[in-house]
Design an enzyme around this catalytic site. Structure first.
Site, PDB file in Angstrom:
ATOM      1  N   HIS A   1      40.534   7.558 -26.260  1.00  0.00           N
ATOM      2  CA  HIS A   1      41.490   6.488 -26.560  1.00  0.00           C
ATOM      3  C   HIS A   1      42.898   7.028 -26.820  1.00  0.00           C
ATOM      4  CE1 HIS A   1      42.786   2.563 -27.696  1.00  0.00           C
ATOM      5  NE2 HIS A   1      43.032   2.908 -28.944  1.00  0.00           N
TER       6      HIS A   1
ATOM      7  N   ASP B   1      37.633   6.276 -22.529  1.00  0.00           N
ATOM      8  CA  ASP B   1      37.874   5.341 -23.633  1.00  0.00           C
ATOM      9  C   ASP B   1      37.312   3.974 -23.274  1.00  0.00           C
ATOM     10  OD1 ASP B   1      38.956   3.845 -25.753  1.00  0.00           O
ATOM     11  OD2 ASP B   1      40.881   3.590 -24.711  1.00  0.00           O
TER      12      ASP B   1
ATOM     13  N   SER C   1      47.510   2.645 -27.789  1.00  0.00           N
ATOM     14  CA  SER C   1      46.612   1.637 -28.342  1.00  0.00           C
ATOM     15  C   SER C   1      47.362   0.313 -28.590  1.00  0.00           C
ATOM     16  CB  SER C   1      45.966   2.199 -29.611  1.00  0.00           C
ATOM     17  OG  SER C   1      44.953   1.357 -30.068  1.00  0.00           O
TER      18      SER C   1
END
Lengths: 468, 468
Positions: free
Chosen positions: B445, B392, B179
């Site tokens: 994600h 994601d 991320s």
């Protein structure tokens, strides 16, 4: 033969015939593997169609659990061609599901499906075309099937069945199905509509049709697999761009001299060959229509003609528990059990091994596109619900959206999410011609099998004329 | 103060300081909620970095379960910025997971994660930047954080930590994260590399980096959301075509006079606003960083300064069981328990309420693209593994593929499926500059959280220099 004997024999034959007719349908109160009496009304039976009723179509009729006197009647065809109506009944929209546990030799058990569409409508699950499920032909000629023959026979089936069930003659009627039925159902709706117009009795209170991940224009659908696979991340951007450029968006009818395109298509096929087509995120497992070892052993005694083949074709591997197809395997053990057949009132000797999908049917694929039926039906004002499990690569939502777009209907309610329990269950769009399109987010080829709660809500809203 | 007292006091202070230094890390043999002694080696501790060590970075170190003497050392940063390293440890790649059951007031329990990456590498999970998890600042000045400060501090952290663990000085070192860390990790790798080149001691045996659904070029990633949503069936073809035409592919820096584009972007936002960004097929549930009622009540006594705010901001709804975020909720109950903190050797009074993600950090987002770091690092020959959970929408795989393409590396092994247990686990492509890209099919994600077996296999193969 003396003079006394002949009339007696004739009488005997007549009585036998009458009994067979009288016994053509029965109420089923108990099903082996399901504890206690069935909490829904199930009728099974046969309707003879075609030449002198030589094609015996078997059906499961489940009465609406709400208000059967007024609720719609939905006739449902599973695809294939050749997949039993039992798939619709036990895996998709019907009131029972298997308890999917490891098979230990005892009969697979059943539980209620809380998301059965029979909570809103009566459903006729029909084993069609002849040869499918428990349907059978009395003569070799009657075993020949094809799209148009199927249309004729199911139409005849419905009229005969309604005559036997006059209390349902005024109920709204819908025709539905998924997958391959996308080619047959619109033609069937057209046929029923035509006969209504010709005042052929009984008149059928036809209201519309429902199709899920429906084959419609096989070329469009085949072509849509490539942008679908790209959108889902299965092929690279570069290959996608090259396919678009090299093939000009046409991946089915390719010029054999166009090597760039052919190579790219080959690369595409290789990249996606191990993907589960019915739902790209699910594990790819052995066969969708298995021949379990036990029942194929049984079959040897049931169907002598196939014995030789049995020894030539190696047994395919069985799916393991955790595979979706393991649930399908259970249907073989269940349907090939003596007591189950007795409970379902399957005619003794009418059918050898039951198969979930009989892909060996003699079947003529005659309808190469059902697009023109949609065009025609829309002018006649029939309602339609077209839905797509959006993770299906067999008939990708992009293909369905492409032919819908070609219909050139004006949009009444544009693309928006439809919601269940505060969650986006998919997207929907409504067209002026009473056509509703909906995606089922995360759904596969037979969407209600993957997203039962969502598909039940979709059906419930649509059948009650509510917005999705 | 008399002459005798002063040296005594000084001695006392020195002893206290030594004790604090000596106590800067500890082996944790038991964790509340986990039955029996831990079957892996866990060390927790603090390393003081920045001005006179005023920023105390907390870490969890898990020794490789294979061959810690030789296995690589992976330093892992969770994103946010502000998400605790505990997320990496307990939800993604570490050896423990919560038993996700309804909270009944007793401490949440833990079980082993069979797919922990610590089976292949030692991992240092670092609570960074300061203020994250159990990391804390001794002075208000030290609580200021930002990308570059984080890079400096984690670099300093690693050098100091290695000096305290000289037996690991020669092990191959990798930096990883997901991320937001996609912006920080490449800069950190660059920093370590630079200092190695400047011969700053200790030399770090830096080999490469690993990034999952990594923020890299936020504009590229933001732009990629639109084709991603289209490919996944969340927006209509018509809106997508209109967006492409009207906005020219640029959905971030839009001319405020371009109303067509702005309207389309607004329509896009509305259509996807109820989709769970971290995984488009999962239910959207309350907050990823919850403040459970109980612990926020606790917080009032722990952190007086936030009291006033507490009464102004209404409590967000709690996630329900079945939500992925319910598992996150358990981390609040666990980490804010006295015995847990004691077991982890959290310094008393160093931290008020523990938060899974502290989005209220004073943090300067300085690195607006990490692209140039990738360019630079590739010329230096570092290995890299870039992976994308393909469902994601926060950092869509299409965005990651776009910046990788811009790197213009030549392809060593082109796009192909990578397989686990005979199933396609995703697709991979290898570049000449020792960069491997992989998608994780069906992953979200934080891909290892959604597809633990697949991501473990991916890591195992890559870290051992095997093809995926």
């Amino acid at each position: 033969m003396d003079k006394l004997c002949f009339p007696l024999l004739l009488l005997l034959l007549l009585v036998q015939l009458c009994m067979q007719l009288a016994a053509s349908y029965s109420t089923v109160k108990f099903l082996p593997g399901f504890q206690g009496p069935l909490p829904f009304e199930l009728e099974t039976g046969y309707v003879g169609v075609g030449e002198s009723g030589d094609a015996q179509l078997f059906y499961y009729f489940v009465k609406s659990e709400k208000n059967p006197r007024e609720d719609p009647l939905l006739l449902w065809l599973t695809g294939g061609p050749g997949c039993s109506a039992f798939s619709g009944l036990a895996y998709e929209i019907g009131p029972i599901n298997f308890n999917v546990v490891e098979y230990n030799g005892s009969l697979p058990t059943l539980h209620l499906n809380p998301y059965s569409w029979t909570k809103e409508a009566s459903i006729l699950f029909v084993d069609s075309p002849v040869g499918t499920g428990y349907s059978y032909a009395k003569t070799p000629l009657a075993s020949q099937a094809g799209d148009f023959k199927q249309v004729q026979q199911v139409d005849q089936f419905l009229r005969k069945w309604l005559l036997d069930h006059p209390e349902l003659l005024s109920n709204p009627v819908y025709i539905g199905g998924d997958s391959y039925s996308g080619l047959v159902v619109p033609a069937l709706v057209q046929q029923i509509s035509n006969e209504n117009e010709e005042d052929i009795k009984p008149l059928i209170n036809l209201q519309g049709y429902i199709l899920g991940n429906a084959a419609t224009e096989p070329t469009v659908e085949e072509n849509s697999k490539i942008p679908f696979a790209h959108g889902m991340g299965l092929i690279s951007n570069e290959l996608y761009e090259s396919l678009k450029m090299g093939c000009g968006g046409e991946y089915v009818n390719v010029d054999p001299k166009n090597e760039v395109c052919l190579n790219d298509i080959q690369a595409f096929s290789k990249l996606t060959s191990e993907i589960e087509g019915a739902h790209i995120l699910e594990p790819r497992c052995p066969f969708s229509s298995p021949k379990p070892r036990e029942s194929s052993r049984k079959r040897r005694s049931l169907n002598v003609n196939e014995q030789s083949q049995e020894f030539l074709v190696p047994e395919p591997p069985l799916p393991t528990i955790g595979c979706r197809t393991y649930g399908y395997l259970l249907s073989y053990y269940w349907n090939n059990d003596y007591n189950v057949r007795k409970a379902l009132r399957i005619r003794l000797g009418s059918k050898g091994e039951w198969q979930r999908c009989n892909f060996g049917l003699p079947y003529a694929r005659e309808i190469h596109s059902s697009f023109s039926y949609h065009v025609s039906l829309s002018t006649k004002g029939y309602r339609s619900l077209i839905y797509s499990g959006d993770h299906d690569m067999m008939v990708p939502f992009l293909g369905t959206e492409a032919w819908i777009k070609s219909l050139n209907y004006s949009i009444a309610d544009d693309w928006r999410p439809w919601i269940l329990h505060s969650q986006v269950a998919g997207y929907t769009r409504t067209y002026s011609n009473r056509m509703t399109y909906a995606t089922v987010k995360g759904g596969g080829h037979t969407a209600p099998e993957y997203r039962p709660a969502e598909c039940y809500a979709m059906f419930q809203r649509w059948i009650n004329h509510d917005p999705l």
